[in-house]
Design an enzyme around this catalytic site. Structure first.
Site, PDB file in Angstrom:
ATOM      1  N   ASP A 176       0.813  -1.668  -0.087  1.00 17.86           N
ATOM      2  CA  ASP A 176       0.351   0.160  -0.165  1.00 17.86           C
ATOM      3  C   ASP A 176       1.063   0.930   0.461  1.00 17.86           C
ATOM      4  O   ASP A 176       1.072   2.374  -0.663  1.00 17.86           O
ATOM      5  CB  ASP A 176      -0.865   0.140   0.972  1.00 17.86           C
ATOM      6  CG  ASP A 176      -1.825  -1.101   1.242  1.00 17.86           C
ATOM      7  OD1 ASP A 176      -2.504  -0.835  -0.143  1.00 17.86           O
ATOM      8  OD2 ASP A 176      -1.798  -1.305   1.857  1.00 17.86           O
ATOM      9  N   VAL A 177       1.938   1.517   0.979  1.00 20.88           N
ATOM     10  CA  VAL A 177       2.727   2.543   0.991  1.00 20.88           C
ATOM     11  C   VAL A 177       3.252   2.700  -0.535  1.00 20.88           C
ATOM     12  O   VAL A 177       3.998   3.602  -0.881  1.00 20.88           O
ATOM     13  CB  VAL A 177       3.744   2.560   2.274  1.00 20.88           C
ATOM     14  CG1 VAL A 177       4.717   3.698   2.169  1.00 20.88           C
ATOM     15  CG2 VAL A 177       2.580   2.529   3.448  1.00 20.88           C
TER      16      VAL A 177
END
Length: 383
Positions: A176-177
């Site tokens: 996600d990051v």
């Protein structure tokens, strides 16, 4: 020193954040940290689902603490996109925005009437960012785009852990990051182009592509291995299946330590371990499990600091393995000054990390917590 927000690089830009959970909101957060005005567009009933995603029963101002960590400093409007009146008001916001971000599944925004083609006709200068799990086509397009699931499908979980372990995913949502970072890069590139041509653009990122990009080194080795064999995890100290011994993590006498690349002969000399010197450097990969077993036996005989005092001055890349209590007490942690305090409008406080970027010598900090659901609806959705 905290810079004047009006002097930040993205000051004056308006970003509409339709995204939920992590990748999209983290990208919008980074744009906010760099000076943009970020407006979350949320459903009136409950808002972003992450508001109620409580971890360890920690809350701030009634919402989950994790929600505040990547929505701090934003504004919020509540709008039901299925209602024509609300949709018209949101479209008015879109017409005056610079960037729009969403992470709905493929086809959802098109059905609502806010797909890229509709938005481009409404606002040709807008940069439109889309986050999906697996892209917009193919048999996986409608699968849940969730970090752990993508780690499982992409092979990442099979890269981690020792050979006898089952699959080991990372303990945080790294994809996600990473995807958020890709989205920010694409958005900024399109904003630069817009400054030259006046034209907006479409930026599409997905978690699976982020997984492939993060493992490009290992995947390249695999793709160029004519045998087609899966990478072999090491029996102990596995940190990268394609790195030769002694690369890995080892138990010392009182804790754990990491060793990166090191010539075997030099390592044998420093550790006073002739058994290591018996292995030619050419065997550092072919016999890595044997070598690592010997290195592990030697390191287990003395405390971590004993070995660091020998290896670091000799230029061997090594480090202690710290847990968070030890890490946050360290001088290295303090030197970065990485923590900031955020506050809700009601005065509730929490500590969290700051933006990792410095601009003009200044760290970027914003004490505002995430907004209450719909806090800015009346001010921003007029008419």
């Amino acid at each position: 020193m905290t810079p004047d927000t009006t002097a930040l690089p993205l000051a004056g830009l308006r970003v509409l954040d339709f995204a939920q959970f992590l990748a999209g909101p983290v990208a919008a957060l980074r744009l906010s940290d760099l000076g943009a005005e970020v407006i979350k567009v949320e459903r009136p009933q409950g808002g972003d689902l992450c508001r109620s995603m409580v971890v360890n029963d920690q809350r701030l101002g009634g919402d989950s603490l994790v929600f505040h960590t990547f929505n701090r400093g934003k504004k919020s409007v509540a709008a039901d996109l299925k209602q024509p009146a609300d949709l018209d008001r949101v479209r008015a916001l879109v017409a005056g925005a610079d960037v729009m971000i969403h992470n709905f599944r493929p086809g959802v925004m098109e059905r609502i009437g806010l797909g890229f083609a509709e938005v481009q006709a409404l606002n040709p200068r807008l940069v439109y960012g889309s986050v999906t799990g697996y892209g917009t086509s193919g048999p996986w397009r409608d699968k849940p785009g969730q970090d752990l699931l993508v780690q499982a499908l992409s092979g990442i979980a099979w890269l981690n852990g020792n050979a006898a372990d089952g699959p080991v995913p990372t303990g945080f949502a790294m994809l996600d990051v990473a995807t958020a970072g890709h989205l920010v890069q694409g958005i900024l590139a399109c904003l630069v182009r817009r400054g030259i041509t006046g034209r907006g653009g479409l930026v599409e990122v997905d978690l699976m592509s982020a997984a492939l990009d993060m493992t490009f080194e290992q995947l390249t080795c695999f793709l160029n291995d004519d045998s087609g064999a899966a990478p072999m995890r090491h029996a102990q100290g596995n940190a990268n299946p394609y790195q030769p011994a002694p690369y890995g993590v080892y138990r010392a006498g009182d804790g754990w330590m990491a060793l990166a690349m090191a010539p075997l002969a030099r390592l044998a000399e420093l550790l006073d371990a002739p058994r290591i010197a018996a292995f030619p450097q050419d065997d550092a990969f072919a016999r890595l499990d044997e070598i690592k077993a010997v290195v592990g036996e030697v390191l287990a005989t003395r405390p971590v600091q004993h070995w660091l005092d020998i290896l670091e001055p000799a230029g061997i890349w090594c480090a202690p393995v710290l847990d968070w209590p030890a890490f946050t007490r360290s001088e290295g942690f303090a030197a970065l000054d990485p923590v900031q305090t955020i506050r809700t409008a009601e005065g509730d406080e929490a500590r969290t990390t700051r933006c990792p970027i410095r601009i003009d010598g200044s760290t970027l900090q914003n004490p505002a917590a995430a907004p209450a659901l719909g806090a800015d609806t009346d001010a921003l959705l007029t008419g």
